[in-house]
Design a protein around this motif. Structure first.
Motif, PDB file in Angstrom:
ATOM      1  N   ALA A  53       0.865  -1.193   0.048  1.00  0.00           N
ATOM      2  CA  ALA A  53      -0.056   0.001  -0.034  1.00  0.00           C
ATOM      3  C   ALA A  53       0.845   1.216  -0.139  1.00  0.00           C
ATOM      4  O   ALA A  53       0.523   2.399   0.056  1.00  0.00           O
ATOM      5  CB  ALA A  53      -0.988   0.096   1.153  1.00  0.00           C
ATOM      6  N   ALA A  54       2.082   1.056  -0.225  1.00  0.00           N
ATOM      7  CA  ALA A  54       3.148   2.055  -0.322  1.00  0.00           C
ATOM      8  C   ALA A  54       3.199   3.060   1.107  1.00  0.00           C
ATOM      9  O   ALA A  54       3.186   4.295   0.988  1.00  0.00           O
ATOM     10  CB  ALA A  54       3.143   2.985  -1.588  1.00  0.00           C
ATOM     11  N   ARG A  55       2.896   2.616   2.069  1.00  0.00           N
ATOM     12  CA  ARG A  55       3.033   3.278   3.266  1.00  0.00           C
ATOM     13  C   ARG A  55       4.363   3.248   4.173  1.00  0.00           C
ATOM     14  O   ARG A  55       4.473   4.251   4.958  1.00  0.00           O
ATOM     15  CB  ARG A  55       2.323   2.469   4.519  1.00  0.00           C
ATOM     16  N   TRP A  56       5.424   2.758   3.197  1.00  0.00           N
ATOM     17  CA  TRP A  56       6.832   2.609   3.871  1.00  0.00           C
ATOM     18  C   TRP A  56       7.468   3.123   2.805  1.00  0.00           C
ATOM     19  O   TRP A  56       7.142   3.013   1.550  1.00  0.00           O
ATOM     20  CB  TRP A  56       7.290   1.429   4.307  1.00  0.00           C
ATOM     21  N   GLY A  57       8.823   3.534   2.960  1.00  0.00           N
ATOM     22  CA  GLY A  57       9.683   3.909   2.050  1.00  0.00           C
ATOM     23  C   GLY A  57      10.541   2.836   1.614  1.00  0.00           C
ATOM     24  O   GLY A  57      10.176   1.780   1.955  1.00  0.00           O
ATOM     25  N   SER A  58      11.629   3.225   0.735  1.00  0.00           N
ATOM     26  CA  SER A  58      12.477   2.297   0.029  1.00  0.00           C
ATOM     27  C   SER A  58      13.347   1.759   1.218  1.00  0.00           C
ATOM     28  O   SER A  58      13.616   2.403   2.253  1.00  0.00           O
ATOM     29  CB  SER A  58      13.216   2.858  -0.809  1.00  0.00           C
ATOM     30  N   ASN A  59      13.735   0.376   1.018  1.00  0.00           N
ATOM     31  CA  ASN A  59      14.478  -0.556   1.843  1.00  0.00           C
ATOM     32  C   ASN A  59      13.963  -0.362   3.390  1.00  0.00           C
ATOM     33  O   ASN A  59      14.732  -0.837   4.477  1.00  0.00           O
ATOM     34  CB  ASN A  59      15.944   0.200   2.107  1.00  0.00           C
ATOM     35  N   ALA A  60      12.717  -0.442   3.384  1.00  0.00           N
ATOM     36  CA  ALA A  60      12.027  -0.548   4.832  1.00  0.00           C
ATOM     37  C   ALA A  60      12.210  -1.857   5.440  1.00  0.00           C
ATOM     38  O   ALA A  60      12.328  -2.018   6.738  1.00  0.00           O
ATOM     39  CB  ALA A  60      10.350  -0.217   4.608  1.00  0.00           C
ATOM     40  N   ILE A  61      12.041  -3.029   4.433  1.00  0.00           N
ATOM     41  CA  ILE A  61      11.928  -4.331   5.146  1.00  0.00           C
ATOM     42  C   ILE A  61      13.587  -4.446   5.672  1.00  0.00           C
ATOM     43  O   ILE A  61      13.747  -4.952   6.780  1.00  0.00           O
ATOM     44  CB  ILE A  61      11.771  -5.254   4.101  1.00  0.00           C
ATOM     45  N   GLY A  62      14.703  -4.053   4.977  1.00  0.00           N
ATOM     46  CA  GLY A  62      15.981  -4.206   5.296  1.00  0.00           C
ATOM     47  C   GLY A  62      16.217  -3.383   6.496  1.00  0.00           C
ATOM     48  O   GLY A  62      16.756  -4.120   7.690  1.00  0.00           O
ATOM     49  N   THR A  63      15.510  -2.240   6.935  1.00  0.00           N
ATOM     50  CA  THR A  63      15.760  -1.325   8.069  1.00  0.00           C
ATOM     51  C   THR A  63      15.086  -2.233   9.255  1.00  0.00           C
ATOM     52  O   THR A  63      15.560  -2.274  10.316  1.00  0.00           O
ATOM     53  CB  THR A  63      15.252  -0.167   7.799  1.00  0.00           C
ATOM     54  N   ILE A  64      13.870  -2.607   9.150  1.00  0.00           N
ATOM     55  CA  ILE A  64      13.025  -3.334  10.197  1.00  0.00           C
ATOM     56  C   ILE A  64      13.765  -4.465  10.623  1.00  0.00           C
ATOM     57  O   ILE A  64      13.941  -4.778  11.705  1.00  0.00           O
ATOM     58  CB  ILE A  64      11.664  -3.762   9.755  1.00  0.00           C
ATOM     59  N   SER A  65      14.497  -5.161   9.604  1.00  0.00           N
ATOM     60  CA  SER A  65      15.160  -6.384   9.977  1.00  0.00           C
ATOM     61  C   SER A  65      16.458  -6.094  10.983  1.00  0.00           C
ATOM     62  O   SER A  65      16.739  -6.841  11.941  1.00  0.00           O
ATOM     63  CB  SER A  65      15.716  -7.264   8.837  1.00  0.00           C
ATOM     64  N   GLY A  66      17.097  -5.078  10.659  1.00  0.00           N
ATOM     65  CA  GLY A  66      18.121  -4.633  11.288  1.00  0.00           C
ATOM     66  C   GLY A  66      17.853  -4.273  12.756  1.00  0.00           C
ATOM     67  O   GLY A  66      18.491  -4.562  13.635  1.00  0.00           O
ATOM     68  N   LEU A  67      16.796  -3.496  12.732  1.00  0.00           N
ATOM     69  CA  LEU A  67      16.166  -2.950  13.983  1.00  0.00           C
ATOM     70  C   LEU A  67      15.898  -3.854  14.836  1.00  0.00           C
ATOM     71  O   LEU A  67      15.986  -4.062  16.212  1.00  0.00           O
ATOM     72  CB  LEU A  67      14.923  -2.004  13.940  1.00  0.00           C
ATOM     73  N   LEU A  68      15.445  -5.202  14.224  1.00  0.00           N
ATOM     74  CA  LEU A  68      14.795  -6.099  15.098  1.00  0.00           C
ATOM     75  C   LEU A  68      15.864  -7.102  15.955  1.00  0.00           C
ATOM     76  O   LEU A  68      15.910  -7.672  16.817  1.00  0.00           O
ATOM     77  CB  LEU A  68      14.056  -7.240  14.031  1.00  0.00           C
ATOM     78  N   GLN A  69      17.005  -7.000  15.056  1.00  0.00           N
ATOM     79  CA  GLN A  69      18.337  -7.703  15.584  1.00  0.00           C
ATOM     80  C   GLN A  69      18.763  -6.834  16.713  1.00  0.00           C
ATOM     81  O   GLN A  69      19.463  -7.469  17.581  1.00  0.00           O
ATOM     82  CB  GLN A  69      19.540  -7.690  14.618  1.00  0.00           C
ATOM     83  N   GLN A  70      18.817  -5.562  16.807  1.00  0.00           N
ATOM     84  CA  GLN A  70      19.050  -4.674  17.865  1.00  0.00           C
ATOM     85  C   GLN A  70      18.299  -5.087  18.939  1.00  0.00           C
ATOM     86  O   GLN A  70      18.539  -5.111  20.378  1.00  0.00           O
ATOM     87  CB  GLN A  70      18.969  -3.199  17.498  1.00  0.00           C
ATOM     88  N   GLU A  71      16.750  -4.977  18.808  1.00  0.00           N
ATOM     89  CA  GLU A  71      15.924  -5.210  19.867  1.00  0.00           C
ATOM     90  C   GLU A  71      15.963  -6.636  20.544  1.00  0.00           C
ATOM     91  O   GLU A  71      15.672  -6.992  21.832  1.00  0.00           O
ATOM     92  CB  GLU A  71      14.555  -4.941  19.513  1.00  0.00           C
ATOM     93  N   LEU A  72      16.326  -7.861  19.646  1.00  0.00           N
ATOM     94  CA  LEU A  72      16.200  -9.174  19.958  1.00  0.00           C
ATOM     95  C   LEU A  72      17.721  -9.739  19.560  1.00  0.00           C
ATOM     96  O   LEU A  72      17.830 -10.442  18.600  1.00  0.00           O
ATOM     97  CB  LEU A  72      15.237  -9.802  19.486  1.00  0.00           C
ATOM     98  N   PRO A  73      18.670  -9.425  20.160  1.00  0.00           N
ATOM     99  CA  PRO A  73      19.963  -9.933  19.850  1.00  0.00           C
ATOM    100  C   PRO A  73      20.196 -11.392  19.629  1.00  0.00           C
ATOM    101  O   PRO A  73      19.585 -12.103  20.561  1.00  0.00           O
ATOM    102  CB  PRO A  73      20.952  -9.570  20.800  1.00  0.00           C
TER     103      PRO A  73
END
Length: 374
Positions: free
Chosen positions: A53-73
């Protein structure tokens, strides 16, 4: 004597407990897999709604994946690639589990809550679109194999076929890839045979049709000139790679031997390869031929099957089945050869690793040239 009885009792107890443990582990693994699929489906749906639905910008999934790794090492299974695969998993099956196709119109009304304060609702995967046994198989197959099937097969019928067989046969990733590469779906039940006139039991006949393929990929057999090679050379390579050959045949086959000896009226005869199929509860005799099918092959195999039924088959087993495995065949010749045969048999073909598809011929150097280069 008493000590032996005690030992036997302990052995029975160990066997019973072991079986209970294994059964419990299997059921636990199924339950865990069921939960994992539901989680991945829900996350895939959430990602699909937000990204499509184009609610996110480019490379959103990669950014989310990286943040998940920070939240849950140490978190595994949630790389950018994995999350994209969850989206593919959801979009492939949402029409079945949500009873509606995925489209731009219903993205806004997804059952998965969206928005800054939304949460992902994980619901059990259940649908009226599939019979219970198919749904059970769907939930028993691991996510990696699910994705492999989605990546290679676009037709829903084919996807469900491989999912069900993957669950029933406990296929690992290598087996699944092999059967899809070999087009198990396309080859099922197409082998020329005389089962309709020689197997009276309808259920057994149906099982027999599903147990054999029209063509077998023997990519472990490596011979430079198949037309000049004796059948015994092919047989030796099959025996040397018997695990691969059984994988090519399919599940439920057990190897009983090659050049299996039969004695009829004090004369010796030898069957190239003999197997037993648990599902069919029948001996399977395979005769290897390096060239094209000839009518006389049917008569010889009919003789072998009669001898197997007389001297080898156990009383509770079904009549033996014969397969002639050759390089080529003419359907009309096979039909006439089988017309008055009273034993169940079929004719399948095979391909070896030396046979490249036409589009690849001429690209690779000839064997002699390759040896010089090496």
């Amino acid at each position: 004597m008493q000590q032996k009885q005690i030992t036997a009792t302990y052995a029975e107890a160990v066997k019973a407990i072991k079986e209970a443990i294994l059964e419990s582990r299997y059921r636990a693994a199924r339950l865990v897999n069921k939960e994992v699929l539901a989680l991945y489906y829900a996350i895939g749906g959430y990602i699909s709604v937000q990204s499509r639905a184009a609610r996110w910008g480019s490379n959103a999934i990669g950014t989310i994946s990286g943040l998940l790794q920070q939240e849950l090492p140490g978190l595994r299974g949630f790389s950018e690639t994995s999350i994209k695969r969850m989206r593919i998993f959801y979009e492939a099956w949402c029409s079945m589990f949500e009873n509606r196709p995925l489209s731009a119109d219903n993205l806004q009304n997804s059952i998965i809550p969206v928005g800054d304060k939304g949460h992902i609702e994980i619901r059990p995967l259940a649908t009226d679109e599939l019979p219970p046994e198919t749904l059970d198989a769907f939930l028993a197959v691991g996510f990696t194999n699910h994705y492999e099937i989605l990546a290679q097969k676009k037709d829903v019928e084919q996807r469900l076929f491989y999912i069900v067989n993957c669950a029933m046969g406990f296929w690992n990733g290598d087996k699944l890839k092999y059967y899809m590469k070999d087009d198990l779906f396309g080859k099922r039940g197409n082998m020329p045979n005389n089962f309709a006139t020689t197997i009276a039991n309808v259920d057994l006949r149906s099982k027999a049709l599903r147990s054999f393929k029209d063509e077998y990929l023997l990519d472990f057999v490596n011979i430079e000139d198949p037309d000049e090679t004796d059948e015994r050379v092919i047989e030796q390579q099959i025996v040397h790679n018997i695990k691969n050959f059984i994988m090519a045949l399919g599940s439920d086959f057990s190897f009983m031997g090659n050049q299996y000896r039969l004695v009829v009226s004090e004369k010796e005869y030898f069957i190239d390869l003999l197997f037993f199929n648990r599902r069919l509860q029948a001996l399977i005799a395979i005769e290897l031929k390096r060239g094209e099918f000839k009518p006389e092959y049917a008569g010889k195999l009919n003789f072998y099957l009669s001898a197997l039924d007389e001297y080898v088959k156990l009383p509770h087993e079904n009549p033996s089945i014969g397969i002639i495995l050759c390089k080529d065949r003419d359907s009309k010749t096979v039909e006439f050869a089988f017309r008055d045969i009273n034993k169940p048999m079929g004719v399948a073909t095979y391909r070896t690793s030396s046979e490249l598809p036409k589009e690849y011929q001429g690209i690779l150097p000839e064997p002699e040239e390759l040896r010089k280069l090496m």
